[in-house]
Structures are given as structure tokens and as C-alpha cells.
Motif scaffolding. Structure first.
Motif, PDB file in Angstrom:
ATOM      1  N   PRO A 217     -46.199 -23.932 130.737  1.00 14.11           N
ATOM      2  CA  PRO A 217     -47.242 -23.559 131.893  1.00 14.11           C
ATOM      3  C   PRO A 217     -46.460 -23.185 133.362  1.00 14.11           C
ATOM      4  O   PRO A 217     -47.220 -22.455 134.103  1.00 14.11           O
ATOM      5  N   MET A 218     -45.173 -23.542 133.458  1.00 13.82           N
ATOM      6  CA  MET A 218     -44.585 -23.409 134.781  1.00 13.82           C
ATOM      7  C   MET A 218     -43.608 -22.162 134.778  1.00 13.82           C
ATOM      8  O   MET A 218     -42.798 -21.871 135.552  1.00 13.82           O
ATOM      9  N   VAL A 219     -43.350 -21.444 133.594  1.00 16.41           N
ATOM     10  CA  VAL A 219     -42.548 -20.643 133.410  1.00 16.41           C
ATOM     11  C   VAL A 219     -42.783 -19.257 134.470  1.00 16.41           C
ATOM     12  O   VAL A 219     -44.125 -18.927 134.618  1.00 16.41           O
ATOM     13  N   GLY A 220     -41.898 -18.828 135.240  1.00 15.89           N
ATOM     14  CA  GLY A 220     -42.193 -17.773 136.079  1.00 15.89           C
ATOM     15  C   GLY A 220     -42.668 -17.996 137.465  1.00 15.89           C
ATOM     16  O   GLY A 220     -43.122 -17.401 138.252  1.00 15.89           O
ATOM     17  N   MET A 221     -42.963 -19.783 137.708  1.00 12.62           N
ATOM     18  CA  MET A 221     -43.864 -19.882 138.768  1.00 12.62           C
ATOM     19  C   MET A 221     -42.972 -20.148 139.967  1.00 12.62           C
ATOM     20  O   MET A 221     -43.612 -19.864 141.244  1.00 12.62           O
ATOM     21  N   ILE A 222     -41.834 -19.959 139.913  1.00 11.23           N
ATOM     22  CA  ILE A 222     -40.864 -19.900 141.009  1.00 11.23           C
ATOM     23  C   ILE A 222     -39.821 -18.996 140.769  1.00 11.23           C
ATOM     24  O   ILE A 222     -39.205 -18.711 139.663  1.00 11.23           O
ATOM     25  N   ARG A 223     -39.915 -17.992 141.804  1.00 10.55           N
ATOM     26  CA  ARG A 223     -39.366 -16.526 141.682  1.00 10.55           C
ATOM     27  C   ARG A 223     -37.997 -16.722 142.722  1.00 10.55           C
ATOM     28  O   ARG A 223     -38.356 -17.049 143.832  1.00 10.55           O
ATOM     29  N   THR A 224     -37.068 -15.953 142.434  1.00  7.04           N
ATOM     30  CA  THR A 224     -35.980 -16.000 143.553  1.00  7.04           C
ATOM     31  C   THR A 224     -36.235 -14.552 144.135  1.00  7.04           C
ATOM     32  O   THR A 224     -36.404 -13.419 143.724  1.00  7.04           O
ATOM     33  N   ALA A 225     -36.210 -14.623 145.588  1.00  6.68           N
ATOM     34  CA  ALA A 225     -36.613 -13.510 146.526  1.00  6.68           C
ATOM     35  C   ALA A 225     -35.482 -13.234 147.384  1.00  6.68           C
ATOM     36  O   ALA A 225     -34.540 -14.185 147.491  1.00  6.68           O
ATOM     37  N   ARG A 226     -35.449 -12.293 148.041  1.00  8.53           N
ATOM     38  CA  ARG A 226     -34.284 -11.848 148.875  1.00  8.53           C
ATOM     39  C   ARG A 226     -34.751 -11.339 150.156  1.00  8.53           C
ATOM     40  O   ARG A 226     -35.509 -10.515 150.240  1.00  8.53           O
ATOM     41  N   GLN A 227     -34.142 -11.835 151.278  1.00 10.40           N
ATOM     42  CA  GLN A 227     -34.358 -11.464 152.698  1.00 10.40           C
ATOM     43  C   GLN A 227     -33.573  -9.932 152.852  1.00 10.40           C
ATOM     44  O   GLN A 227     -32.743  -9.827 152.136  1.00 10.40           O
ATOM     45  N   GLN A 228     -33.910  -9.342 154.041  1.00 14.01           N
ATOM     46  CA  GLN A 228     -33.284  -8.369 154.227  1.00 14.01           C
ATOM     47  C   GLN A 228     -32.030  -8.605 154.524  1.00 14.01           C
ATOM     48  O   GLN A 228     -31.039  -7.530 154.267  1.00 14.01           O
ATOM     49  N   CYS A 229     -31.371  -9.590 155.097  1.00 13.29           N
ATOM     50  CA  CYS A 229     -29.963 -10.003 155.361  1.00 13.29           C
ATOM     51  C   CYS A 229     -29.165 -10.275 153.938  1.00 13.29           C
ATOM     52  O   CYS A 229     -27.988 -10.255 153.951  1.00 13.29           O
ATOM     53  N   GLY A 230     -30.115 -10.399 152.673  1.00 13.14           N
ATOM     54  CA  GLY A 230     -29.303 -10.608 151.420  1.00 13.14           C
ATOM     55  C   GLY A 230     -29.568 -12.058 151.128  1.00 13.14           C
ATOM     56  O   GLY A 230     -29.218 -12.491 149.970  1.00 13.14           O
ATOM     57  N   LEU A 231     -30.014 -12.841 151.921  1.00 12.34           N
ATOM     58  CA  LEU A 231     -30.009 -14.533 151.454  1.00 12.34           C
ATOM     59  C   LEU A 231     -31.155 -14.623 150.839  1.00 12.34           C
ATOM     60  O   LEU A 231     -32.325 -13.956 150.808  1.00 12.34           O
ATOM     61  N   GLU A 232     -30.942 -15.556 149.569  1.00 15.84           N
ATOM     62  CA  GLU A 232     -31.947 -15.469 148.491  1.00 15.84           C
ATOM     63  C   GLU A 232     -32.780 -17.067 148.842  1.00 15.84           C
ATOM     64  O   GLU A 232     -32.254 -17.734 149.631  1.00 15.84           O
ATOM     65  N   ALA A 234     -36.473 -19.302 147.195  1.00 18.36           N
ATOM     66  CA  ALA A 234     -37.380 -19.369 146.067  1.00 18.36           C
ATOM     67  C   ALA A 234     -38.842 -19.249 146.925  1.00 18.36           C
ATOM     68  O   ALA A 234     -39.150 -19.452 147.796  1.00 18.36           O
ATOM     69  N   ARG A 235     -39.590 -18.509 145.968  1.00 20.53           N
ATOM     70  CA  ARG A 235     -41.028 -18.123 146.249  1.00 20.53           C
ATOM     71  C   ARG A 235     -42.051 -18.448 145.007  1.00 20.53           C
ATOM     72  O   ARG A 235     -41.598 -18.168 144.171  1.00 20.53           O
ATOM     73  N   ARG A 236     -43.061 -18.999 145.527  1.00 22.26           N
ATOM     74  CA  ARG A 236     -43.953 -19.282 144.461  1.00 22.26           C
ATOM     75  C   ARG A 236     -44.768 -18.082 144.084  1.00 22.26           C
ATOM     76  O   ARG A 236     -45.025 -17.335 144.748  1.00 22.26           O
ATOM     77  N   LYS A 237     -45.132 -18.313 142.816  1.00 24.57           N
ATOM     78  CA  LYS A 237     -46.070 -17.328 142.288  1.00 24.57           C
ATOM     79  C   LYS A 237     -47.409 -17.454 142.844  1.00 24.57           C
ATOM     80  O   LYS A 237     -48.220 -16.377 142.857  1.00 24.57           O
ATOM     81  N   VAL A 238     -48.059 -18.667 142.646  1.00 26.10           N
ATOM     82  CA  VAL A 238     -49.334 -18.867 143.224  1.00 26.10           C
ATOM     83  C   VAL A 238     -49.463 -19.725 144.565  1.00 26.10           C
ATOM     84  O   VAL A 238     -48.682 -21.080 144.658  1.00 26.10           O
ATOM     85  N   CYS A 239     -50.106 -19.336 145.414  1.00 26.86           N
ATOM     86  CA  CYS A 239     -50.328 -19.955 146.835  1.00 26.86           C
ATOM     87  C   CYS A 239     -50.942 -21.301 146.625  1.00 26.86           C
ATOM     88  O   CYS A 239     -51.925 -21.630 145.987  1.00 26.86           O
ATOM     89  N   CYS A 240     -50.274 -22.340 147.273  1.00 33.55           N
ATOM     90  CA  CYS A 240     -51.030 -23.842 147.191  1.00 33.55           C
ATOM     91  C   CYS A 240     -52.174 -23.930 148.198  1.00 33.55           C
ATOM     92  O   CYS A 240     -52.964 -24.836 148.097  1.00 33.55           O
ATOM     93  N   LEU A 241     -52.485 -22.730 149.149  1.00 32.20           N
ATOM     94  CA  LEU A 241     -53.600 -23.000 149.889  1.00 32.20           C
ATOM     95  C   LEU A 241     -53.595 -23.880 151.192  1.00 32.20           C
ATOM     96  O   LEU A 241     -54.460 -24.105 151.796  1.00 32.20           O
ATOM     97  N   ARG A 242     -52.514 -24.460 151.287  1.00 38.24           N
ATOM     98  CA  ARG A 242     -52.400 -25.523 152.449  1.00 38.24           C
ATOM     99  C   ARG A 242     -52.553 -24.759 153.725  1.00 38.24           C
ATOM    100  O   ARG A 242     -53.267 -25.425 154.763  1.00 38.24           O
TER     101      ARG A 242
END
Length: 262
Positions: A217-232, A234-242
Motif C-alpha cells: 500500500p506504500m508503493v508510489g507514495m513518495i516520489r522524487t521531484a526536481r526543483q528548477q535548479c536541478g535539486l531533487e 521527496a514529494r508525497r502522493k497524498v496530502c496529509c491535510l495539516r
């Protein structure tokens, strides 16, 4: 005399360094004051003198869980109910994954973390999770990934199912809360030790199926994203709503929703 002094000053590095009678209380000694000192005081062998102690199995009872959440909700008058429940579980799952992962993968300790073998310590004023109390003896493990798998199946899975059913929160949100902390601590261990140490744990996080054959159930929940400067990052798949709670900031770039990045 010098040999005795050296033995006295050497900090234990393994559970095997402790007499059997003391193994249930050695975890904080293993952690010490180093990079993982935030793991101290999270796994206890006896209940503390203060706080609310509730058997983890009892959290699957809707009335028991409602009593704890009602206490915690007083911190956020008028707050979004789903966000309140999610925020509470962020504390719960952080304690359940961070310190245990350190002890499993670095110290090779088998921990009694099944839902029937743990109690939760909550702050007596706020209901916020603070630690777990273990009733059984610790052991040595040669299979930390297997220990983590048992934790997921024997504790996280029933807790997620019960909270989702009793509190009306999507299971995907709760599993993403688990994945966020598990991913973080495994990467911290890899960074400060070596990646090979946690490969089995990362597989439990990222593979499509668990060793038992069930869908992960956790597969794909944490994704690697990249900022414009190239820095990678981690981004969640589902918002925690905090970000819906008064006085609580968002998760920044880790949030999948623009509103939650503030």
C-alpha cells in the motif's frame, strides 16, 4: 586498572554488549547522543509515571480512539476533523517507524512491535503520542527487513484499517503518512552508514508487492521531484491535510498540493 577503565568508558554498540537481564532497557544506550539521539525515549520497557497509557489493540475500538482524538482536537478548535486525525497519526507513525528502523537495521535488534504487544503513551493533556511501551523481551535479528515487514503487517495494517473505518480518513492518506517517515529514516541511515544496510527496507517501501504476496500500500507514495535548479527532493502522493489546521504550517515542497506548500 587501565583495562577496567576502558571497559567502563566504552559505549555499547550492540544488544549483545548487554547482559540478558538488561536487554529490555538498552535501546537509549545504543542510540547515545549522536546523530540519531532523537530516537531516545521512544521505545520503553516500563510505563512512564505520567501520561495516558493505552493498549495499541484498543485503538482499533472506535470509542477508545474517539476519546484520544477528542482530547487532541482541543489543540485545534474548529479544525478540520480529517486533518486532526491525520496530524495525530503523523506522531504515531513517526514513533513507530523511525526509532524501530534504526534499531532493526543498524543495531540488528528484533523488537516486539505487533499490535498486541505494545502500548501507546499519550500526553495526558493533549493526547499526543509520545512513546511506546514494549512488554516482551528484545532479541537479535539477522533479518531486519523481515522485522520491518512484520511491523507493517502485524501493526500498521490493522491500525490503518481501524482508523480509516472509525474516523472517515482515507487509507491512502494514512499509508502515505507511514511511508513519509519510513522513507526518511531509511535514507538517513543509508546516508550516515551505507545504503546496503537498508536495501531490504527500501524494497518494502518501493516494491509493488510485499514478501507475503500482498499488494504494497506504500508503493508510489513518495516520489522524487526536481526543483528548477536541478535539486531533487521527496514529494508525497497524498496530502496529509495539516495545512488545514490553525497555527500549523504546510509541508513545503513535499506537499502534492500548492495550498499545502506555504
Amino acid at each position: 586498572m587501565a583495562a577496567e577503565t576502558n571497559r567502563a568508558s566504552r559505549r555499547p554498540t550492540s544488544i549483545a554488549d548487554y547482559p540478558i537481564a538488561h536487554q529490555a532497557v538498552c535501546l537509549d544506550g545504543l542510540v547515545g547522543d549522536g546523530a540519531f539521539s532523537y530516537c531516545r525515549g521512544k521505545l520503553l520497557s516500563v510505563p512512564p509515571q505520567t501520561g495516558i497509557v493505552v493498549a495499541c489493540r484498543d485503538l482499533c475500538d472506535g470509542a477508545v480512539f474517539e476519546g484520544i482524538i477528542a482530547r487532541y482536537a482541543q489543540k485545534f478548535p474548529g479544525g478540520d476533523r480529517r486533518a486532526i486525525v491525520s496530524m495525530w497519526t503523523l506522531y504515531y507513525f513517526s514513533i513507530l517507524t523511525i526509532a524501530p528502523s534504526l534499531h532493526m537495521f543498524v543495531h540488528r535488534i528484533g523488537l516486539p512491535l505487533q499490535i498486541d504487544r505494545l502500548s501507546l503513551v499519550c500526553n495526558e493533556k493533549t493526547g499526543e503520542p509520545e512513546a511506546f511501551v514494549m512488554t516482551d523481551r528484545l532479541g537479535v535479528t539477522a533479518d531486519p527487513a523481515g522485522e520491518l515487514h512484520r511491523l507493517m503487517v502485524g501493526h500498521v495494517e490493522p491500525v490503518v484499517a481501524a482508523i480509516a473505518a472509525n474516523a472517515g480518513v482515507a487509507p491512502k492518506l494514512l499509508w502515505n503518512n507511514v511511508a513519509a517517515y519510513l522513507s526518511w529514516i531509511l535514507k538517513e541511515i543509508a546516508h550516515r552508514h551505507e545504503r546496503d544496510l537498508v536495501e531490504g527496507g527500501l524494497a518494502l517501501l518501493n516494491d509493488a508487492a510485499w514478501p507475503c504476496g500482498r499488494r504494497n500500500p506504500m508503493v508510489g507514495m513518495i516520489r522524487t521531484a526536481r526543483q528548477q535548479c536541478g535539486l531533487e527532493f521527496a514529494r508525497r502522493k497524498v496530502c496529509c491535510l495539516r495545512y488545514n489546521l490553525p497555527g500549523v504550517g504546510g509541508c513545503g515542497e513535499a506537499c502534492p498540493l500548492p495550498d499545502g506548500r506555504h
